[in-house]
Design an enzyme around this catalytic site. Sequence first.
Site, PDB file in Angstrom:
ATOM      1  CD  GLU A 164     -11.439  -5.810   6.728  1.00 36.66           C
ATOM      2  OE1 GLU A 164     -11.569  -5.947   5.511  1.00 36.66           O
ATOM      3  OE2 GLU A 164     -11.164  -6.749   7.490  1.00 36.66           O
TER       4      GLU A 164
ATOM      5  CE  LYS B 166      -3.914  -2.101   2.418  1.00 36.02           C
ATOM      6  NZ  LYS B 166      -5.109  -1.942   1.594  1.00 36.02           N
TER       7      LYS B 166
ATOM      8  CG  HIS C 120      -2.650  -7.452   6.850  1.00 41.31           C
ATOM      9  ND1 HIS C 120      -1.811  -7.920   5.872  1.00 41.31           N
ATOM     10  CD2 HIS C 120      -3.874  -7.927   6.530  1.00 41.31           C
ATOM     11  CE1 HIS C 120      -2.508  -8.655   5.001  1.00 41.31           C
ATOM     12  NE2 HIS C 120      -3.764  -8.675   5.392  1.00 41.31           N
TER      13      HIS C 120
ATOM     14  CG  ASP D 233      -8.110 -12.615   7.808  1.00 44.53           C
ATOM     15  OD1 ASP D 233      -7.593 -13.139   6.806  1.00 44.53           O
ATOM     16  OD2 ASP D 233      -8.935 -11.684   7.729  1.00 44.53           O
TER      17      ASP D 233
ATOM     18  CE  LYS E 168     -12.994  -9.913   7.842  1.00 48.11           C
ATOM     19  NZ  LYS E 168     -12.244  -9.225   6.776  1.00 48.11           N
TER      20      LYS E 168
HETATM   21  C1  BG6 Z   1      -6.960  -9.723   3.850  1.00 46.66           C
HETATM   22  C2  BG6 Z   1      -7.866 -10.468   4.787  1.00 46.66           C
HETATM   23  O1  BG6 Z   1      -5.629 -10.124   4.030  1.00 46.66           O
HETATM   24  O2  BG6 Z   1      -7.066  -8.333   4.065  1.00 46.66           O
HETATM   25  C3  BG6 Z   1      -9.291  -9.988   4.655  1.00 46.66           C
HETATM   26  O3  BG6 Z   1      -7.785 -11.854   4.549  1.00 46.66           O
HETATM   27  C4  BG6 Z   1      -9.371  -8.491   4.767  1.00 46.66           C
HETATM   28  O4  BG6 Z   1     -10.130 -10.611   5.621  1.00 46.66           O
HETATM   29  C5  BG6 Z   1      -8.362  -7.810   3.851  1.00 46.66           C
HETATM   30  O5  BG6 Z   1     -10.674  -8.077   4.446  1.00 46.66           O
HETATM   31  C6  BG6 Z   1      -8.309  -6.321   4.071  1.00 46.66           C
HETATM   32  O6  BG6 Z   1      -7.527  -5.738   3.079  1.00 46.66           O
HETATM   33  P1  BG6 Z   1      -7.743  -4.231   2.612  1.00 46.66           P
HETATM   34  O7  BG6 Z   1      -6.681  -4.010   1.600  1.00 46.66           O
HETATM   35  O8  BG6 Z   1      -9.124  -4.140   2.085  1.00 46.66           O
HETATM   36  O9  BG6 Z   1      -7.566  -3.411   3.863  1.00 46.66           O
END
Ligand code: BG6
Length: 486
Positions: A213, A179, A236, A231, A336
């Site tokens: 999210e 990103k 991340h 996940d 989420k």
């Molecule tokens: C992914 C996860 O790695 O990242 C998902 O498996 C998640 O569950 C996604 O929704 C979020 O990515 P971004 O780029 O939309 O923030």
Amino acid sequence: IPVDPFDYVVFGATGDLSQRKLIPALFHRFIDQQFDTNSRIIGVSRSEMTDEEFQAFAIASVRQFVDATLINEEQLHEFASIFTYITNDVTDKDGWAELDNSLRDDPEVVRAFYLAVAPFLFEPICDYLATRNYWTPDARVVLEKPLGRDLESSIDINDTVGKVFREDQVYRIDHYLGKETVQNLLALRFANALFEPIWNSAHIDHVQITVAESVGSGGRSYYEKSGALRDMVQNHLLQLLCLVAMEPPASDEANALRDEKLKVLRALKPIVGDAVEKLTVRGQYRGVSSEETKVPGYLEELGDGVSSNTETFVAIKAEVENWRWNGVPFYLRTGKRMATRASEIVIQFREIPHSIFSRSEGVPKANRLVLRLQPDEGVKMFLMIKDPGPGGMRLRQVPLNLSFADTFVQRTPEAYERLLMDVVRGNQTLFMRRDELEAAWRWIDPIREAWDNDTSQLHGYTAGTWGPTASIALIERDGRTWHEEA
Ligand code: BG6
């Protein structure tokens, strides 16, 4: 700058990732002339499909996921012409011959194998790649998550791939590193003289990393087995933490950077035993059913009568045990179905040592740097200023606001655009090295185990909120609050 011609062999080419992310990303790079029709995308998957059908799949994916104003029909069809397809069940030996004929034996052509498939298929794929001479010393393999469920399984995956590919041929994707705003963190920290002298426990009170999210899990079985800790946090959020906390690397060369990230992961204070309950919060969203809104809960999305202890929200108070960060908490949270989609890193500085102002003039608030990763990408530095006006001194906190949308005219590229081209360039800087991945699992595993042994602490939270109240208590207990902008 154009990249060398390539043969990208994509296993799992008809899947969701390919449709939503990989193909649209390649299209953007194609129309920006980073590669041309000398390159090829060879899709491999179990579904029966012809080349033409696969090309139609690519066209449909571009139409659905790329801004229509950027699509030129002629270019789109030219782009689709680089797609070919092989129907192949990778566990069946006979299906591989067709790939033999498709790959070009030309040292000028970069060969990359993209494994967008479940990890149990890594072994048969890697074994075949080795035995059928697809492997060349310069070939690359790209691995998509999940790269394990825990340390042990991630070691297995790495061993499997490591039997065939050297570490410098392996590209483990964490798309957050691709990103723009995440890379900007490197620029902000290491291309300015301003921050580094104060980037430590003497000046920073704490750090917050939020990846919220608004979407739900969609009832995906992958998510049910994984949960938010595996996940999102293991990869991340920990990668973001590393970029904030690491020492300045000597260069931005891949291993220089990854060495520093690894040191951070190894310095994370283990959260084990009783500490797990004190320092972590997990939650699962509940549905909302009112006149105006109807949002299903996590369990309802899974189906009737299903029970689940999978967490869709995590908050953790982490600490990096080293000289620079002694006593500085890193509050992490992700979930989420939260109030809004917002990812940000907040650096909260310490208060001034002494105020020269009277209480009636205002109490200076500590400075706060907010790196907004998405959406509304930007950087805000909250400062105290004098409220303009003749009424004497009045202190007020305002943000110095760098909005990417207002400052730059060009489109912000998607993470995969950068990452897919970096594979071709042979640049591993934005990919996770094996030891990093394993260090991250080593820290995550005891939390996971404690949670699995005591499911009573899974808090419910209402869809569309900021998560369980326990996560607010986690930070407020320390006399701090989650950053929320008015
Ligand atoms: C992914 C996860 O790695 O990242 C998902 O498996 C998640 O569950 C996604 O929704 C979020 O990515 P971004 O780029 O939309 O923030």
